[in-house]
Design a protein around this motif. Structure first.
Motif, short mmCIF file in Angstrom:
data_model
loop_
_atom_site.label_atom_id
_atom_site.label_comp_id
_atom_site.label_asym_id
_atom_site.label_seq_id
_atom_site.Cartn_x
_atom_site.Cartn_y
_atom_site.Cartn_z
N ARG A 78 0.82 -1.20 0.00
CA ARG A 78 0.00 0.00 0.00
C ARG A 78 0.86 1.27 0.00
NH1 ARG A 78 -3.09 -1.55 3.74
NH2 ARG A 78 -2.05 -0.56 5.50
N ASP A 79 1.92 1.29 0.82
CA ASP A 79 2.74 2.50 0.92
C ASP A 79 3.58 2.73 -0.33
OD1 ASP A 79 1.71 3.00 3.38
OD2 ASP A 79 3.48 2.39 4.52
N TYR B 16 -1.14 9.75 -1.58
CA TYR B 16 -1.71 8.77 -0.65
C TYR B 16 -3.20 8.98 -0.41
CZ TYR B 16 2.98 7.09 0.35
OH TYR B 16 4.23 6.54 0.23
N THR C 78 -2.16 4.61 5.40
CA THR C 78 -0.83 4.60 4.79
C THR C 78 0.17 5.26 5.73
OG1 THR C 78 -1.04 6.74 3.70
CG2 THR C 78 -1.91 4.82 2.54
#
Length: 428
Positions: A48-49, A123, A188
């Motif tokens: 995800r990051d 993000y 995040t």
């Protein structure tokens, strides 16, 4: 008394044996649960990051350290790179986006990052309160920072030198920050960061960025001149200042490709530079997970061994206990209990043992994760949470119950071979 009640009574009668069986199974299930939570959440957070980031550019050093410090914010930066690198890469037609980062200070263990609004947009960050920064020393804080520190819009805070914990480092009391915005949770890395303009990072460390901009002209500057993300890592900045040439620098650049051609030519071009390196997040994280996976496989094997040992212990315990209670079983038959009912009662003993171990294992596993997450900043920063339940945990519980049933199957099957008359005659 029901058969279930009878099963519980027999388990209580063998309290020590029951406790040991449950303990073995609890340890095995807890270990498996910890591994599932750790590997699943770590993998999801890594993915995800790093999503949407094709390349990270930083100083020469460890590529993995560059990825961990720049994307996941869990390691020290490898150094600084020249500000001119930002302009060069933004002028490259194969590069779609360049987001510079400036690291060096922290507040109560949360990093202060100089960057651009594009970082928040990357993000999917949205403001839950306040506004974005527009002047130096204004900051937007992540949702976790706000929750854990209690900081609100309008509150002032003082950054500390260093990234490790924010305690004990030199405080920049002469340059306090003001919280002007709070981000809504994104799930995040942005949730645990304090974001500001890089002019603020420069000013905190005494960098004369106005003079530098005059020397290099304005035609190559980004669209947000007051929020351009340049900035040194704190330690490297002090060294540079001491030598009398404190130039504005960037810690790292997050790159998004515009053209597939960039993936072919850009990393090699950057790595040929004497002071630069390029690291692909996908490659480095795959390498890290493969290294971690070796250790996880060893621990997983140990957990499986514990569970199998528990199953064997349940089998031996039930088989031995059954030989001592053959008279009881014969009496149950005389009282009208069918062989199938008694078979089910013994099978239920194994399942109850397995259920107790599985439930305690789940509780212990999540408890260990909770303690680890609160005790180790690195795990907390990676988003390790004990409040999440993974689908694989249900499979672990089902496997434990199945093993308990299988362990009791052979002892339970002996019921069908019991001679009631002979058993009662020997019981007298």
């Amino acid at each position: 008394m029901t058969l279930a009640g009878l099963s519980l009574a027999y388990l209580r009668d063998r309290a020590l044996n029951t406790a040991l069986n449950v303990l073995l199974l609890t340890l095995g299930v807890a270990t498996m649960v910890i591994l599932v939570l750790f590997s699943a959440q770590l993998g999801q957070r890594f993915q995800r990051d790093a999503e949407g980031i094709d390349l990270v550019v930083g100083a020469k050093g460890s590529p993995l350290q560059l990825i961990l410090s720049s994307i996941y914010q869990v390691d020290a930066p490898v150094g600084n790179i020249p500000l001119e690198t930002v302009r060069t890469l933004r002028a490259d037609p194969t590069v779609g986006q360049v987001i510079p980062l400036a690291l060096g200070d922290s507040f109560r263990g949360y990093r202060i990052v100089g960057t651009e609004p594009a970082y928040i947009a990357h993000y999917g960050g949205e403001l839950a309160a306040g506004r974005g920064w527009s002047r130096p020393f204004e900051a937007v804080i992540g949702a976790e920072v706000a929750r854990r520190t209690g900081a609100e819009v309008g509150q002032k805070f003082i950054g500390s030198h260093g990234l490790a914990g924010g305690e004990g480092g030199h405080e920049h009391a002469e340059t306090p920050f003001t919280v002007v915005g709070v981000l809504a949770p994104t799930g995040t890395v942005a949730d645990r960061l304090i974001l500001t303009s890089v002019e603020s990072v420069w000013d905190v460390h005494g960098i004369d960025h106005d003079q530098h901009e005059d020397e290099h002209g304005h035609e190559a500057e980004p669209a947000h001149p007051h929020e351009a993300a340049h900035g040194p890592r704190a330690g490297a900045l002090n060294a540079s200042t001491a030598q009398g040439h404190a130039e504005p620098e960037v810690t790292a650049l997050l790159i998004k490709y515009r053209s597939p051609l960039a993936a072919v030519r850009l990393p090699s071009f950057i790595n040929k530079q004497t002071s630069l390196q390029a690291a692909a997040p996908a490659v480095e994280i795959t390498r890290l997970l493969s290294l971690v996976g070796v250790g996880l496989d060893a621990v997983r094997g140990f957990a499986v061994l514990l569970i199998l040992t528990s199953g064997l212990s349940i089998f031996v315990g039930l088989y031995t206990a059954l030989r001592h209670r053959e008279g009881d079983l014969a009496m149950l038959r005389v009282m009208g209990a069918s062989p199938a009912a008694i078979f089910g009662q013994i099978l239920l003993e194994g399942v109850l043992l397995a259920a107790a171990g599985a439930i305690l294992g789940l509780l212990v596993g999540h408890g260990v994760v909770a303690v680890a997450g609160s005790s180790f900043a690195q795990l907390r920063d990676m988003g390790l949470s004990a409040m999440r339940f993974e689908p694989a945990e249900a499979l672990i519980v089902l496997a434990a119950l199945a093993m308990g049933g299988l362990a009791a199957l052979i002892p339970a099957a002996r019921v069908f071979g019991v001679d009631i008359a002979d058993t009662l005659a020997h019981a007298r």
